[in-house]
Design a protein around this motif. Structure first.
Motif, PDB file in Angstrom:
ATOM      1  N   GLY A  61       2.933  25.384   1.311  1.00 51.14           N
ATOM      2  CA  GLY A  61       2.616  24.266   0.636  1.00 51.14           C
ATOM      3  C   GLY A  61       1.670  24.290  -0.438  1.00 51.14           C
ATOM      4  O   GLY A  61       1.387  25.260  -1.093  1.00 51.14           O
ATOM      5  N   GLN A  62       0.581  23.394  -0.494  1.00 49.44           N
ATOM      6  CA  GLN A  62      -0.371  23.224  -1.121  1.00 49.44           C
ATOM      7  C   GLN A  62      -1.688  23.283  -0.386  1.00 49.44           C
ATOM      8  O   GLN A  62      -1.851  22.746   0.828  1.00 49.44           O
ATOM      9  N   HIS A  63      -2.906  24.066  -0.821  1.00 46.58           N
ATOM     10  CA  HIS A  63      -4.142  23.951  -0.291  1.00 46.58           C
ATOM     11  C   HIS A  63      -5.005  23.032  -1.193  1.00 46.58           C
ATOM     12  O   HIS A  63      -5.184  23.470  -2.549  1.00 46.58           O
ATOM     13  N   MET A  64      -5.669  22.062  -0.650  1.00 49.91           N
ATOM     14  CA  MET A  64      -6.389  21.416  -1.288  1.00 49.91           C
ATOM     15  C   MET A  64      -8.013  21.841  -0.921  1.00 49.91           C
ATOM     16  O   MET A  64      -8.470  21.709   0.056  1.00 49.91           O
ATOM     17  N   ASN A  65      -8.536  22.847  -2.046  1.00 50.53           N
ATOM     18  CA  ASN A  65      -9.590  23.582  -1.527  1.00 50.53           C
ATOM     19  C   ASN A  65     -10.966  23.339  -2.276  1.00 50.53           C
ATOM     20  O   ASN A  65     -10.818  23.272  -3.430  1.00 50.53           O
ATOM     21  N   PHE A  66     -11.888  23.087  -1.401  1.00 47.02           N
ATOM     22  CA  PHE A  66     -13.302  22.450  -1.644  1.00 47.02           C
ATOM     23  C   PHE A  66     -13.938  23.827  -1.755  1.00 47.02           C
ATOM     24  O   PHE A  66     -14.033  24.543  -0.702  1.00 47.02           O
ATOM     25  N   VAL A  67     -14.452  24.382  -2.881  1.00 47.94           N
ATOM     26  CA  VAL A  67     -14.913  25.658  -3.348  1.00 47.94           C
ATOM     27  C   VAL A  67     -16.370  25.667  -3.461  1.00 47.94           C
ATOM     28  O   VAL A  67     -16.859  25.024  -4.282  1.00 47.94           O
ATOM     29  N   PHE A  68     -17.114  26.222  -2.450  1.00 49.85           N
ATOM     30  CA  PHE A  68     -18.561  26.438  -2.403  1.00 49.85           C
ATOM     31  C   PHE A  68     -19.099  27.798  -2.883  1.00 49.85           C
ATOM     32  O   PHE A  68     -18.436  28.883  -2.812  1.00 49.85           O
ATOM     33  N   PHE A  69     -20.358  27.822  -3.306  1.00 51.51           N
ATOM     34  CA  PHE A  69     -21.280  29.162  -3.302  1.00 51.51           C
ATOM     35  C   PHE A  69     -22.251  29.173  -2.392  1.00 51.51           C
ATOM     36  O   PHE A  69     -22.703  28.028  -2.219  1.00 51.51           O
ATOM     37  N   GLY A  70     -22.557  30.329  -1.965  1.00 54.15           N
ATOM     38  CA  GLY A  70     -23.456  30.344  -0.793  1.00 54.15           C
ATOM     39  C   GLY A  70     -24.206  31.823  -0.856  1.00 54.15           C
ATOM     40  O   GLY A  70     -23.812  32.851  -1.391  1.00 54.15           O
ATOM     41  N   VAL A  71     -25.350  31.679  -0.179  1.00 47.73           N
ATOM     42  CA  VAL A  71     -26.501  32.867  -0.333  1.00 47.73           C
ATOM     43  C   VAL A  71     -26.492  33.394   1.142  1.00 47.73           C
ATOM     44  O   VAL A  71     -26.818  32.495   2.062  1.00 47.73           O
ATOM     45  N   MET A 128       0.815  -1.189  -0.051  1.00 52.31           N
ATOM     46  CA  MET A 128       0.185  -0.016   0.130  1.00 52.31           C
ATOM     47  C   MET A 128       0.904   1.319  -0.017  1.00 52.31           C
ATOM     48  O   MET A 128       1.675   1.437   0.629  1.00 52.31           O
ATOM     49  N   SER A 129       0.499   2.248  -0.802  1.00 55.78           N
ATOM     50  CA  SER A 129       1.508   3.338  -0.845  1.00 55.78           C
ATOM     51  C   SER A 129       0.760   4.362   0.104  1.00 55.78           C
ATOM     52  O   SER A 129      -0.146   4.190   0.962  1.00 55.78           O
ATOM     53  N   LYS A 130       1.760   5.327   0.606  1.00 55.08           N
ATOM     54  CA  LYS A 130       1.593   6.335   1.449  1.00 55.08           C
ATOM     55  C   LYS A 130       1.536   7.755   0.824  1.00 55.08           C
ATOM     56  O   LYS A 130       2.142   7.943  -0.006  1.00 55.08           O
ATOM     57  N   ILE A 131       0.491   8.488   1.521  1.00 55.10           N
ATOM     58  CA  ILE A 131       0.224   9.755   0.976  1.00 55.10           C
ATOM     59  C   ILE A 131       0.986  10.593   1.590  1.00 55.10           C
ATOM     60  O   ILE A 131       1.287  10.653   2.798  1.00 55.10           O
ATOM     61  N   ASN A 132       1.849  11.664   1.015  1.00 58.34           N
ATOM     62  CA  ASN A 132       2.690  12.609   1.333  1.00 58.34           C
ATOM     63  C   ASN A 132       1.735  13.909   1.761  1.00 58.34           C
ATOM     64  O   ASN A 132       1.096  14.480   0.880  1.00 58.34           O
ATOM     65  N   TRP A 133       1.366  13.982   3.088  1.00 60.92           N
ATOM     66  CA  TRP A 133       0.631  15.006   3.604  1.00 60.92           C
ATOM     67  C   TRP A 133       1.589  16.205   4.199  1.00 60.92           C
ATOM     68  O   TRP A 133       0.934  16.980   4.521  1.00 60.92           O
ATOM     69  N   LYS A 134       2.769  16.018   4.083  1.00 63.89           N
ATOM     70  CA  LYS A 134       3.652  17.041   4.613  1.00 63.89           C
ATOM     71  C   LYS A 134       3.352  18.324   4.180  1.00 63.89           C
ATOM     72  O   LYS A 134       3.558  19.386   4.887  1.00 63.89           O
ATOM     73  N   ASN A 135       3.105  18.630   2.885  1.00 64.95           N
ATOM     74  CA  ASN A 135       3.192  19.805   2.320  1.00 64.95           C
ATOM     75  C   ASN A 135       1.637  20.308   1.741  1.00 64.95           C
ATOM     76  O   ASN A 135       1.388  21.130   0.917  1.00 64.95           O
ATOM     77  N   LYS A 136       0.746  19.615   2.170  1.00 62.91           N
ATOM     78  CA  LYS A 136      -0.863  19.832   1.767  1.00 62.91           C
ATOM     79  C   LYS A 136      -1.647  20.197   2.909  1.00 62.91           C
ATOM     80  O   LYS A 136      -1.642  19.414   3.966  1.00 62.91           O
ATOM     81  N   CYS A 137      -2.587  21.050   2.828  1.00 62.12           N
ATOM     82  CA  CYS A 137      -3.402  21.344   3.844  1.00 62.12           C
ATOM     83  C   CYS A 137      -4.986  21.156   2.978  1.00 62.12           C
ATOM     84  O   CYS A 137      -5.028  21.707   1.848  1.00 62.12           O
ATOM     85  N   TRP A 138      -5.795  20.802   3.777  1.00 66.83           N
ATOM     86  CA  TRP A 138      -7.256  20.586   3.297  1.00 66.83           C
ATOM     87  C   TRP A 138      -7.995  21.743   3.987  1.00 66.83           C
ATOM     88  O   TRP A 138      -8.112  22.069   5.011  1.00 66.83           O
ATOM     89  N   VAL A 139      -8.508  22.383   2.793  1.00 72.20           N
ATOM     90  CA  VAL A 139      -9.456  23.837   3.156  1.00 72.20           C
ATOM     91  C   VAL A 139     -10.529  23.819   2.362  1.00 72.20           C
ATOM     92  O   VAL A 139     -10.907  23.169   1.360  1.00 72.20           O
ATOM     93  N   THR A 140     -11.514  24.685   2.876  1.00 72.31           N
ATOM     94  CA  THR A 140     -12.794  25.186   2.302  1.00 72.31           C
ATOM     95  C   THR A 140     -12.991  26.326   2.464  1.00 72.31           C
ATOM     96  O   THR A 140     -12.667  26.978   3.146  1.00 72.31           O
ATOM     97  N   THR A 141     -13.398  27.114   1.171  1.00 69.71           N
ATOM     98  CA  THR A 141     -13.964  28.380   1.016  1.00 69.71           C
ATOM     99  C   THR A 141     -15.272  28.391   0.204  1.00 69.71           C
ATOM    100  O   THR A 141     -15.775  27.535  -0.257  1.00 69.71           O
ATOM    101  N   ILE A 142     -15.904  29.445   0.598  1.00 67.90           N
ATOM    102  CA  ILE A 142     -17.381  29.705   0.141  1.00 67.90           C
ATOM    103  C   ILE A 142     -17.478  31.267  -0.435  1.00 67.90           C
ATOM    104  O   ILE A 142     -16.893  32.305   0.241  1.00 67.90           O
ATOM    105  N   PHE A 143     -18.009  31.468  -1.790  1.00 68.39           N
ATOM    106  CA  PHE A 143     -18.202  32.744  -2.228  1.00 68.39           C
ATOM    107  C   PHE A 143     -19.810  33.089  -1.697  1.00 68.39           C
ATOM    108  O   PHE A 143     -20.719  32.418  -2.370  1.00 68.39           O
ATOM    109  N   LEU A 144     -19.723  33.833  -0.678  1.00 67.21           N
ATOM    110  CA  LEU A 144     -21.214  34.199  -0.288  1.00 67.21           C
ATOM    111  C   LEU A 144     -21.724  35.437  -1.137  1.00 67.21           C
ATOM    112  O   LEU A 144     -20.986  36.486  -1.243  1.00 67.21           O
ATOM    113  N   VAL A 145     -22.989  35.457  -1.494  1.00 61.90           N
ATOM    114  CA  VAL A 145     -23.830  36.507  -2.342  1.00 61.90           C
ATOM    115  C   VAL A 145     -24.974  36.748  -1.469  1.00 61.90           C
ATOM    116  O   VAL A 145     -25.566  36.167  -0.842  1.00 61.90           O
TER     117      VAL A 145
END
Length: 151
Positions: free
Chosen positions: A94-104, A1-18
């Motif tokens: 490092g890198q941001h792994m970004n889940f991007v949403f829209f919201g009201v 099984m391979s290992k994931i390199n998490w050292k330079n990755k952050c998991w984030v989430t953002t939202i564009f609110l209207v």
């Protein structure tokens, strides 16, 4: 099984609110020296939707709803609908792994800064287009949010 390199990755989430005035909310990021959407890091055990709800509540105290039908259940599978997933290089982070949403935004939000004393500003479509130094990923997503969300 391979290992994931998490050292330079952050998991984030953002939202564009209207809001009902057809403006999108952005916050000033002092590290990047530019406007970005509200959001932040996903804590252990959180889904991206849970994290962005928490971040919005913590940062600006705003009640919102996700734009459109945010998820659908297909048996044991939950399909989450979002604007996009993007991988961003962030200086000194490092890198941001970004889940991007829209919201009201449900509230008439009058706060001018986040809980961390970062500036908040509502931008019209014209202001987004004219803003100098804005990251193109932010500009394109902000314009997309303003184009799809209508009151």
């Amino acid at each position: 099984m391979s290992k994931i390199n998490w050292k330079n990755k952050c998991w984030v989430t953002t939202i564009f609110l209207v809001n009902k005035d057809n403006k999108v909310l952005l916050t000033w990021n002092k590290n990047l020296q530019t406007w970005i959407p509200v959001g932040g890091h996903i804590d252990k055990g959180e889904s991206p939707q849970e994290a962005v709800k928490r971040e919005v509540k913590e940062e600006i105290g705003c009640d919102f709803r996700f734009y459109g039908e945010n998820k659908e259940n297909k048996g044991d599978v939950e399909v989450v609908k979002m604007h996009r997933f993007q991988i961003e290089k962030v200086p000194h982070h490092g890198q941001h792994m970004n889940f991007v949403f829209f919201g009201v935004c449900k509230d008439d939000l009058s706060v001018k800064e986040t809980d961390e004393k970062e500036k908040l500003r509502w931008f019209s479509k014209e202001e987004i287009v004219d803003e100098k130094g804005m990251l193109e990923s932010v500009r394109s997503s902000a314009l997309a949010a303003l184009n799809v969300i209508r009151f």
